[in-house]
Design a protein around this motif. Structure first.
Motif: not given
Lengths: 319, 161
Positions: A125-132, A268-274
Protein backbone atom coordinates in the motif's frame (compact mmCIF):
# COMPACT_ATOMS: atom_id res chain seq x y z
CA UNK A 1 -26.92 65.67 -16.34
CA UNK A 2 -28.99 63.20 -18.27
CA UNK A 3 -27.15 60.66 -20.34
CA UNK A 4 -28.33 60.48 -23.89
CA UNK A 5 -29.79 57.12 -24.57
CA UNK A 6 -27.77 55.71 -27.42
CA UNK A 7 -26.59 52.28 -28.50
CA UNK A 8 -24.17 52.00 -25.60
CA UNK A 9 -26.91 52.06 -23.01
CA UNK A 10 -30.19 50.97 -24.52
CA UNK A 11 -33.09 50.44 -22.19
CA UNK A 12 -34.24 47.46 -24.22
CA UNK A 13 -31.12 46.09 -25.75
CA UNK A 14 -32.71 44.05 -28.47
CA UNK A 15 -29.93 43.99 -31.00
CA UNK A 16 -29.65 40.95 -33.18
CA UNK A 17 -25.85 40.85 -32.97
CA UNK A 18 -25.96 40.02 -29.26
CA UNK A 19 -28.39 37.19 -29.82
CA UNK A 20 -26.32 35.87 -32.67
CA UNK A 21 -23.20 35.90 -30.52
CA UNK A 22 -25.10 34.12 -27.76
CA UNK A 23 -26.17 31.41 -30.16
CA UNK A 24 -22.61 31.00 -31.43
CA UNK A 25 -21.24 30.67 -27.90
CA UNK A 26 -23.97 28.27 -26.79
CA UNK A 27 -23.41 26.14 -29.88
CA UNK A 28 -19.67 26.15 -29.18
CA UNK A 29 -20.32 25.07 -25.59
CA UNK A 30 -22.64 22.27 -26.69
CA UNK A 31 -20.12 21.03 -29.26
CA UNK A 32 -17.40 21.07 -26.59
CA UNK A 33 -19.63 19.14 -24.19
CA UNK A 34 -20.48 16.47 -26.74
CA UNK A 35 -16.86 16.06 -27.83
CA UNK A 36 -15.70 15.94 -24.24
CA UNK A 37 -18.40 13.45 -23.28
CA UNK A 38 -17.27 11.21 -26.14
CA UNK A 39 -13.51 11.60 -25.86
CA UNK A 40 -12.78 12.64 -22.28
CA UNK A 41 -10.87 15.78 -23.29
CA UNK A 42 -11.32 17.47 -19.95
CA UNK A 43 -8.84 15.25 -18.15
CA UNK A 44 -6.34 15.39 -20.97
CA UNK A 45 -6.61 19.19 -20.89
CA UNK A 46 -6.29 19.10 -17.11
CA UNK A 47 -3.23 16.94 -17.44
CA UNK A 48 -1.71 19.33 -19.98
CA UNK A 49 -2.41 22.37 -17.79
CA UNK A 50 -1.55 20.60 -14.54
CA UNK A 51 1.07 23.25 -13.74
CA UNK A 52 -1.80 25.73 -13.33
CA UNK A 53 -4.56 23.45 -12.08
CA UNK A 54 -2.73 21.67 -9.27
CA UNK A 55 -1.52 24.78 -7.41
CA UNK A 56 -5.11 26.04 -7.52
CA UNK A 57 -6.28 22.78 -5.94
CA UNK A 58 -3.62 23.06 -3.24
CA UNK A 59 -4.56 26.70 -2.66
CA UNK A 60 -8.25 25.85 -2.39
CA UNK A 61 -7.35 23.03 -0.01
CA UNK A 62 -5.55 25.42 2.33
CA UNK A 63 -8.59 26.61 4.32
CA UNK A 64 -9.59 23.04 5.18
CA UNK A 65 -6.00 22.16 6.10
CA UNK A 66 -5.78 25.38 8.13
CA UNK A 67 -8.94 24.61 10.07
CA UNK A 68 -7.58 21.14 10.80
CA UNK A 69 -4.28 22.60 12.01
CA UNK A 70 -6.05 25.20 14.16
CA UNK A 71 -8.31 22.57 15.71
CA UNK A 72 -5.25 20.50 16.63
CA UNK A 73 -3.43 23.53 18.03
CA UNK A 74 -6.29 24.68 20.18
CA UNK A 75 -7.65 21.28 21.14
CA UNK A 76 -7.45 21.10 24.90
CA UNK A 77 -4.96 18.89 26.57
CA UNK A 78 -7.51 16.60 28.12
CA UNK A 79 -9.09 15.73 24.82
CA UNK A 80 -5.73 15.00 23.25
CA UNK A 81 -4.80 12.80 26.21
CA UNK A 82 -8.06 10.91 25.88
CA UNK A 83 -7.54 10.49 22.18
CA UNK A 84 -3.99 9.32 22.74
CA UNK A 85 -5.21 6.79 25.30
CA UNK A 86 -7.86 5.49 22.94
CA UNK A 87 -5.39 5.19 20.08
CA UNK A 88 -2.98 3.28 22.31
CA UNK A 89 -5.72 0.85 23.26
CA UNK A 90 -6.70 0.44 19.62
CA UNK A 91 -3.10 -0.20 18.67
CA UNK A 92 -2.71 -2.76 21.42
CA UNK A 93 -5.85 -4.54 20.36
CA UNK A 94 -4.86 -4.42 16.69
CA UNK A 95 -1.39 -5.76 17.50
CA UNK A 96 -2.86 -8.57 19.57
CA UNK A 97 -5.16 -9.47 16.72
CA UNK A 98 -2.28 -9.25 14.25
CA UNK A 99 -0.15 -11.59 16.34
CA UNK A 100 -2.91 -14.14 16.28
CA UNK A 101 -3.41 -13.50 12.59
CA UNK A 102 0.28 -13.97 11.80
CA UNK A 103 0.14 -17.64 12.72
CA UNK A 104 -3.01 -18.13 10.70
CA UNK A 105 -1.54 -16.23 7.76
CA UNK A 106 1.54 -18.39 7.82
CA UNK A 107 -0.56 -21.51 7.91
CA UNK A 108 -2.69 -20.13 5.11
CA UNK A 109 0.45 -19.45 3.07
CA UNK A 110 1.69 -23.01 3.55
CA UNK A 111 -1.66 -24.49 2.65
CA UNK A 112 -1.87 -22.28 -0.41
CA UNK A 113 1.61 -23.31 -1.46
CA UNK A 114 0.44 -26.90 -1.14
CA UNK A 115 -2.51 -26.02 -3.34
CA UNK A 116 -0.14 -24.19 -5.69
CA UNK A 117 -2.10 -20.92 -5.88
CA UNK A 118 -0.67 -17.45 -6.11
CA UNK A 119 -3.05 -15.54 -3.82
CA UNK A 120 -1.38 -13.91 -0.86
CA UNK A 121 -2.57 -11.97 2.15
CA UNK A 122 0.19 -9.38 1.96
CA UNK A 123 -0.77 -5.80 1.31
CA UNK A 124 1.32 -3.46 -0.78
CA UNK A 125 0.00 0.00 0.00
CA UNK A 126 0.81 3.66 -0.29
CA UNK A 127 -0.42 6.29 2.13
CA UNK A 128 -2.08 9.35 0.58
CA UNK A 129 -3.70 12.44 2.05
CA UNK A 130 -7.04 13.89 1.03
CA UNK A 131 -6.95 17.44 -0.31
CA UNK A 132 -10.04 19.40 0.71
CA UNK A 133 -11.34 20.47 -2.68
CA UNK A 134 -14.97 20.51 -3.71
CA UNK A 135 -15.12 19.12 -7.22
CA UNK A 136 -18.80 19.86 -7.52
CA UNK A 137 -19.89 16.48 -8.83
CA UNK A 138 -22.54 16.05 -6.09
CA UNK A 139 -19.75 15.12 -3.68
CA UNK A 140 -18.99 11.70 -5.04
CA UNK A 141 -15.29 12.38 -5.54
CA UNK A 142 -12.16 12.88 -3.46
CA UNK A 143 -8.88 14.51 -4.44
CA UNK A 144 -5.64 12.93 -3.22
CA UNK A 145 -2.19 14.49 -2.94
CA UNK A 146 -0.50 11.77 -5.00
CA UNK A 147 -0.48 11.36 -8.72
CA UNK A 148 1.24 9.79 -11.69
CA UNK A 149 4.68 10.80 -10.41
CA UNK A 150 4.11 8.73 -7.26
CA UNK A 151 3.08 5.76 -9.33
CA UNK A 152 -0.67 6.07 -8.97
CA UNK A 153 -2.62 4.51 -11.81
CA UNK A 154 -6.30 4.75 -12.71
CA UNK A 155 -8.25 1.81 -11.33
CA UNK A 156 -6.27 1.39 -8.12
CA UNK A 157 -8.52 0.54 -5.14
CA UNK A 158 -8.58 3.08 -2.30
CA UNK A 159 -9.29 1.95 1.28
CA UNK A 160 -9.23 3.41 4.75
CA UNK A 161 -8.92 1.71 8.12
CA UNK A 162 -12.54 0.54 8.03
CA UNK A 163 -13.17 -0.49 4.47
CA UNK A 164 -13.23 0.18 0.77
CA UNK A 165 -13.64 3.83 -0.23
CA UNK A 166 -13.51 3.69 -4.00
CA UNK A 167 -11.11 3.59 -6.88
CA UNK A 168 -8.79 6.05 -8.58
CA UNK A 169 -10.59 7.49 -11.56
CA UNK A 170 -8.28 10.11 -13.02
CA UNK A 171 -4.62 10.90 -12.43
CA UNK A 172 -2.74 14.20 -12.72
CA UNK A 173 1.03 14.45 -12.23
CA UNK A 174 0.83 15.09 -8.47
CA UNK A 175 -2.87 14.74 -7.62
CA UNK A 176 -5.52 12.19 -8.43
CA UNK A 177 -9.29 11.88 -8.21
CA UNK A 178 -11.06 9.03 -6.48
CA UNK A 179 -14.53 7.84 -7.43
CA UNK A 180 -16.33 6.84 -4.24
CA UNK A 181 -18.32 3.62 -3.98
CA UNK A 182 -21.42 5.75 -3.27
CA UNK A 183 -21.24 7.36 -6.73
CA UNK A 184 -24.46 6.33 -8.54
CA UNK A 185 -22.44 5.23 -11.57
CA UNK A 186 -20.17 3.00 -9.48
CA UNK A 187 -20.73 -0.69 -8.88
CA UNK A 188 -18.69 -3.06 -6.75
CA UNK A 189 -19.02 -6.85 -6.64
CA UNK A 190 -19.67 -7.94 -3.07
CA UNK A 191 -20.33 -11.09 -1.11
CA UNK A 192 -22.47 -11.26 2.00
CA UNK A 193 -20.18 -12.49 4.75
CA UNK A 194 -22.72 -14.61 6.64
CA UNK A 195 -24.23 -16.51 3.71
CA UNK A 196 -21.68 -16.17 0.93
CA UNK A 197 -24.29 -14.77 -1.44
CA UNK A 198 -22.66 -12.87 -4.29
CA UNK A 199 -24.25 -9.69 -5.60
CA UNK A 200 -23.39 -6.18 -6.74
CA UNK A 201 -23.56 -2.99 -4.66
CA UNK A 202 -24.29 0.23 -6.53
CA UNK A 203 -23.96 3.79 -5.31
CA UNK A 204 -27.16 5.61 -4.54
CA UNK A 205 -28.62 8.98 -5.43
CA UNK A 206 -28.29 10.58 -2.01
CA UNK A 207 -24.59 9.76 -1.96
CA UNK A 208 -24.46 8.28 1.52
CA UNK A 209 -25.64 4.72 0.97
CA UNK A 210 -25.12 1.67 -1.17
CA UNK A 211 -27.98 -0.09 -2.85
CA UNK A 212 -28.15 -3.78 -3.69
CA UNK A 213 -31.09 -3.90 -6.08
CA UNK A 214 -31.02 -7.46 -7.35
CA UNK A 215 -31.01 -9.98 -4.54
CA UNK A 216 -33.08 -13.09 -5.29
CA UNK A 217 -36.38 -13.31 -3.39
CA UNK A 218 -35.43 -16.56 -1.70
CA UNK A 219 -32.04 -15.31 -0.52
CA UNK A 220 -31.35 -14.99 3.17
CA UNK A 221 -30.36 -11.36 3.78
CA UNK A 222 -30.85 -9.67 7.14
CA UNK A 223 -30.28 -6.25 8.57
CA UNK A 224 -26.76 -6.15 10.01
CA UNK A 225 -25.20 -8.47 7.46
CA UNK A 226 -21.68 -7.45 6.52
CA UNK A 227 -20.67 -6.98 2.90
CA UNK A 228 -17.16 -7.87 1.72
CA UNK A 229 -15.54 -7.42 -1.65
CA UNK A 230 -15.86 -10.65 -3.60
CA UNK A 231 -12.88 -10.09 -5.88
CA UNK A 232 -14.93 -10.90 -8.96
CA UNK A 233 -14.23 -8.56 -11.85
CA UNK A 234 -10.59 -8.26 -10.87
CA UNK A 235 -10.67 -4.62 -9.76
CA UNK A 236 -10.99 -4.95 -5.97
CA UNK A 237 -9.12 -7.68 -4.09
CA UNK A 238 -11.39 -10.05 -2.14
CA UNK A 239 -12.14 -9.83 1.57
CA UNK A 240 -12.27 -6.10 2.30
CA UNK A 241 -15.27 -4.75 4.23
CA UNK A 242 -17.61 -2.68 2.06
CA UNK A 243 -20.69 -2.00 4.17
CA UNK A 244 -23.41 -3.22 6.46
CA UNK A 245 -27.01 -3.90 5.42
CA UNK A 246 -29.41 -1.39 6.93
CA UNK A 247 -32.73 -2.30 5.37
CA UNK A 248 -34.19 -5.02 3.18
CA UNK A 249 -37.42 -4.61 1.25
CA UNK A 250 -39.07 -6.12 -1.84
CA UNK A 251 -38.34 -4.16 -5.02
CA UNK A 252 -41.03 -2.16 -6.82
CA UNK A 253 -41.45 -4.89 -9.42
CA UNK A 254 -41.65 -7.59 -6.75
CA UNK A 255 -39.08 -9.74 -8.57
CA UNK A 256 -36.15 -9.07 -6.27
CA UNK A 257 -35.23 -7.89 -2.81
CA UNK A 258 -33.60 -4.48 -2.51
CA UNK A 259 -31.17 -3.92 0.34
CA UNK A 260 -29.67 -0.59 1.38
CA UNK A 261 -26.29 -0.64 3.07
CA UNK A 262 -24.14 1.87 4.89
CA UNK A 263 -20.52 2.04 3.69
CA UNK A 264 -18.07 0.89 6.38
CA UNK A 265 -15.38 3.38 5.32
CA UNK A 266 -15.58 6.94 6.67
CA UNK A 267 -16.20 8.42 3.26
CA UNK A 268 -16.63 12.00 4.41
CA UNK A 269 -14.24 12.01 7.37
CA UNK A 270 -11.09 10.22 6.31
CA UNK A 271 -8.02 12.42 5.99
CA UNK A 272 -5.52 9.69 5.20
CA UNK A 273 -6.29 6.86 2.84
CA UNK A 274 -4.40 3.83 1.52
CA UNK A 275 -3.85 3.14 -2.16
CA UNK A 276 -3.59 -0.59 -2.87
CA UNK A 277 -0.84 -1.48 -5.26
CA UNK A 278 -1.42 -5.05 -6.24
CA UNK A 279 -4.66 -5.29 -8.04
CA UNK A 280 -6.61 -8.49 -7.69
CA UNK A 281 -5.76 -11.35 -9.96
CA UNK A 282 -8.35 -11.33 -12.70
CA UNK A 283 -10.66 -14.31 -12.50
CA UNK A 284 -11.67 -16.17 -15.60
CA UNK A 285 -9.69 -17.74 -18.40
CA UNK A 286 -5.99 -16.84 -18.63
CA UNK A 287 -4.88 -14.19 -21.09
CA UNK A 288 -4.15 -15.58 -24.56
CA UNK A 289 -0.51 -16.53 -24.95
CA UNK A 290 1.39 -14.46 -27.49
CA UNK A 291 2.50 -16.75 -30.31
CA UNK A 292 6.20 -17.47 -30.16
CA UNK A 293 8.49 -17.68 -33.15
CA UNK A 294 11.35 -20.11 -33.51
CA UNK A 295 14.14 -19.85 -30.89
CA UNK A 296 16.45 -16.89 -31.42
CA UNK A 297 19.62 -18.93 -31.79
CA UNK A 298 18.19 -20.59 -34.86
CA UNK A 299 17.42 -17.30 -36.60
CA UNK A 300 20.81 -16.27 -38.15
CA UNK A 301 21.53 -19.68 -39.58
CA UNK A 302 18.19 -19.88 -41.33
CA UNK A 303 17.47 -16.19 -42.01
CA UNK A 304 16.73 -16.81 -45.65
CA UNK A 305 14.49 -19.76 -44.95
CA UNK A 306 12.81 -17.84 -42.09
CA UNK A 307 11.71 -15.08 -44.47
CA UNK A 308 10.55 -17.71 -46.89
CA UNK A 309 8.64 -19.56 -44.20
CA UNK A 310 6.94 -16.41 -42.88
CA UNK A 311 4.05 -16.51 -45.37
CA UNK A 312 3.39 -20.14 -44.61
CA UNK A 313 3.40 -19.39 -40.89
CA UNK A 314 0.89 -16.59 -41.46
CA UNK A 315 -1.34 -18.88 -43.45
CA UNK A 316 -0.99 -21.41 -40.67
CA UNK A 317 -2.38 -18.86 -38.23
CA UNK A 318 -5.23 -18.07 -40.56
CA UNK A 319 -6.11 -21.72 -40.76
CA UNK B 1 -3.26 54.93 -16.05
CA UNK B 2 -2.18 53.42 -12.76
CA UNK B 3 -5.73 53.59 -11.50
CA UNK B 4 -6.96 51.83 -14.59
CA UNK B 5 -4.48 49.06 -14.07
CA UNK B 6 -5.52 48.77 -10.42
CA UNK B 7 -9.17 48.49 -11.39
CA UNK B 8 -8.32 45.79 -13.91
CA UNK B 9 -6.42 43.85 -11.25
CA UNK B 10 -9.34 44.28 -8.88
CA UNK B 11 -11.73 42.98 -11.52
CA UNK B 12 -9.56 39.93 -12.27
CA UNK B 13 -8.90 39.38 -8.57
CA UNK B 14 -12.58 39.17 -7.68
CA UNK B 15 -13.12 36.60 -10.45
CA UNK B 16 -10.17 34.48 -9.25
CA UNK B 17 -11.52 34.77 -5.72
CA UNK B 18 -14.87 33.47 -7.00
CA UNK B 19 -13.17 30.45 -8.58
CA UNK B 20 -11.28 29.67 -5.39
CA UNK B 21 -14.34 30.00 -3.15
CA UNK B 22 -16.14 27.65 -5.47
CA UNK B 23 -13.44 25.02 -4.85
CA UNK B 24 -13.20 25.46 -1.08
CA UNK B 25 -15.18 22.68 0.58
CA UNK B 26 -17.66 23.33 3.37
CA UNK B 27 -18.44 20.92 6.21
CA UNK B 28 -20.84 18.22 5.05
CA UNK B 29 -24.02 19.69 6.50
CA UNK B 30 -23.40 23.14 4.99
CA UNK B 31 -22.45 21.80 1.59
CA UNK B 32 -25.82 22.37 -0.18
CA UNK B 33 -25.85 25.97 1.05
CA UNK B 34 -22.81 26.97 -0.95
CA UNK B 35 -23.72 29.64 -3.51
CA UNK B 36 -22.46 29.56 -7.07
CA UNK B 37 -19.78 32.22 -6.65
CA UNK B 38 -18.61 32.70 -10.25
CA UNK B 39 -22.20 33.46 -11.30
CA UNK B 40 -22.67 36.01 -8.50
CA UNK B 41 -19.43 37.86 -9.27
CA UNK B 42 -20.07 37.83 -13.01
CA UNK B 43 -23.58 39.17 -12.38
CA UNK B 44 -22.20 41.97 -10.25
CA UNK B 45 -19.67 42.98 -12.88
CA UNK B 46 -22.14 42.73 -15.73
CA UNK B 47 -24.45 45.13 -13.89
CA UNK B 48 -21.70 47.51 -12.83
CA UNK B 49 -19.35 47.68 -15.79
CA UNK B 50 -20.90 46.32 -18.91
CA UNK B 51 -17.99 47.22 -21.19
CA UNK B 52 -15.74 44.71 -19.39
CA UNK B 53 -18.16 41.82 -19.20
CA UNK B 54 -18.96 40.36 -22.58
CA UNK B 55 -20.29 36.98 -23.63
CA UNK B 56 -16.76 36.05 -24.65
CA UNK B 57 -15.44 36.76 -21.15
CA UNK B 58 -18.27 34.77 -19.59
CA UNK B 59 -17.42 31.89 -21.90
CA UNK B 60 -13.74 32.00 -20.96
CA UNK B 61 -14.50 32.18 -17.23
CA UNK B 62 -16.84 29.24 -17.74
CA UNK B 63 -14.11 27.25 -19.45
CA UNK B 64 -11.74 28.02 -16.57
CA UNK B 65 -14.28 26.84 -13.99
CA UNK B 66 -14.88 23.71 -16.07
CA UNK B 67 -11.18 23.03 -16.15
CA UNK B 68 -11.04 23.34 -12.37
CA UNK B 69 -14.14 21.50 -11.25
CA UNK B 70 -16.34 20.64 -14.19
CA UNK B 71 -17.90 17.33 -14.95
CA UNK B 72 -17.93 18.05 -18.68
CA UNK B 73 -15.89 20.66 -20.52
CA UNK B 74 -18.24 23.43 -21.71
CA UNK B 75 -20.98 22.88 -19.12
CA UNK B 76 -20.31 25.95 -17.01
CA UNK B 77 -19.27 27.91 -20.09
CA UNK B 78 -22.81 27.35 -21.38
CA UNK B 79 -24.42 28.26 -18.05
CA UNK B 80 -22.40 31.41 -17.46
CA UNK B 81 -22.81 32.63 -21.06
CA UNK B 82 -26.58 32.25 -20.81
CA UNK B 83 -26.62 33.95 -17.41
CA UNK B 84 -24.53 36.92 -18.53
CA UNK B 85 -26.58 37.28 -21.70
CA UNK B 86 -29.82 37.64 -19.73
CA UNK B 87 -28.16 39.98 -17.23
CA UNK B 88 -26.75 42.22 -19.97
CA UNK B 89 -30.05 42.29 -21.83
CA UNK B 90 -31.99 43.47 -18.78
CA UNK B 91 -29.09 45.41 -17.33
CA UNK B 92 -30.68 48.87 -17.57
CA UNK B 93 -33.76 47.70 -15.75
CA UNK B 94 -31.99 45.54 -13.16
CA UNK B 95 -29.78 48.44 -12.16
CA UNK B 96 -32.72 50.62 -11.19
CA UNK B 97 -34.59 47.96 -9.27
CA UNK B 98 -34.73 48.40 -5.51
CA UNK B 99 -32.49 45.91 -3.75
CA UNK B 100 -35.16 43.35 -2.87
CA UNK B 101 -36.38 43.25 -6.44
CA UNK B 102 -32.84 42.87 -7.65
CA UNK B 103 -32.35 39.96 -5.26
CA UNK B 104 -35.50 38.34 -6.62
CA UNK B 105 -34.21 38.79 -10.15
CA UNK B 106 -30.92 37.18 -9.11
CA UNK B 107 -32.89 34.30 -7.62
CA UNK B 108 -34.70 33.83 -10.93
CA UNK B 109 -31.41 33.90 -12.82
CA UNK B 110 -29.77 31.38 -10.48
CA UNK B 111 -32.78 29.07 -10.59
CA UNK B 112 -32.70 29.28 -14.38
CA UNK B 113 -29.03 28.36 -14.17
CA UNK B 114 -29.78 25.31 -12.03
CA UNK B 115 -32.44 24.19 -14.51
CA UNK B 116 -29.92 24.51 -17.34
CA UNK B 117 -27.43 22.46 -15.34
CA UNK B 118 -30.07 19.84 -14.61
CA UNK B 119 -30.90 19.54 -18.32
CA UNK B 120 -27.23 19.19 -19.23
CA UNK B 121 -26.58 16.57 -16.54
CA UNK B 122 -29.67 14.53 -17.31
CA UNK B 123 -28.81 14.57 -21.01
CA UNK B 124 -25.30 13.42 -20.10
CA UNK B 125 -26.82 10.48 -18.23
CA UNK B 126 -26.42 11.55 -14.59
CA UNK B 127 -29.12 10.75 -12.08
CA UNK B 128 -31.44 13.38 -10.57
CA UNK B 129 -29.85 15.33 -7.71
CA UNK B 130 -31.35 15.30 -4.20
CA UNK B 131 -33.82 18.01 -3.14
CA UNK B 132 -31.19 19.91 -1.11
CA UNK B 133 -29.50 20.68 -4.41
CA UNK B 134 -32.09 23.45 -4.99
CA UNK B 135 -31.16 25.39 -1.83
CA UNK B 136 -28.07 27.01 -3.34
CA UNK B 137 -29.86 29.59 -5.58
CA UNK B 138 -31.84 30.85 -2.56
CA UNK B 139 -28.64 31.29 -0.56
CA UNK B 140 -27.11 33.10 -3.51
CA UNK B 141 -30.09 35.47 -3.74
CA UNK B 142 -30.06 36.07 0.01
CA UNK B 143 -26.35 36.92 -0.12
CA UNK B 144 -26.77 39.17 -3.14
CA UNK B 145 -27.62 42.49 -1.37
CA UNK B 146 -24.66 42.10 0.99
CA UNK B 147 -22.27 41.13 -1.77
CA UNK B 148 -23.46 43.99 -3.94
CA UNK B 149 -23.14 46.59 -1.20
CA UNK B 150 -19.78 45.26 -0.05
CA UNK B 151 -18.27 45.27 -3.51
CA UNK B 152 -19.73 48.71 -4.27
CA UNK B 153 -18.34 50.08 -1.03
CA UNK B 154 -14.90 48.62 -1.66
CA UNK B 155 -14.93 50.05 -5.15
CA UNK B 156 -15.83 53.48 -3.85
CA UNK B 157 -13.09 53.30 -1.25
CA UNK B 158 -10.45 52.24 -3.73
CA UNK B 159 -11.85 54.87 -6.15
CA UNK B 160 -11.83 52.53 -9.07
CA UNK B 161 -14.24 52.02 -11.92
Amino acid sequence: MARTRDESSPLFAGNAAGTLRLIVYLALAVVLMVLDHRNGWLWRLRYATAAVVEPVYRLAGLPAAGIRAVSVTFADRQRLTEQNQRLREDLLLANAKLNRMAAVAEQNQRLKELLDTQHSLKLNVQLARVIGVDLGAYRYALTLNMGARDGVRPGQPVIDARGVMGQVKEVLPTTSMVMLITDPSHAIPVVIERTGLRTVAYGSRDGAQLSLPNIPQAADVRVGDKLLTSGLGGRFPPGFPVGEVRSVAPSASGMFLVAMARPSADLDRSEDVLLLHDQAEPDGPPAPVTPMGPPRDLAPAASASASASAPSAASGVRR
Amino acid sequence: MNRQRLSLWWFAGTLVFALLSMLVPLPGALEPFKPYWPALLLLYWSLESEDRVTLGLAFMVGLATDLLNGVVLGEQALRLTALVFIALRFRSRLRFFPMWQQALAVLALLLNDRILLLIVRVLAGASLPPASWWISPFVGAALWPFLFLLLDDLRARLRIQ
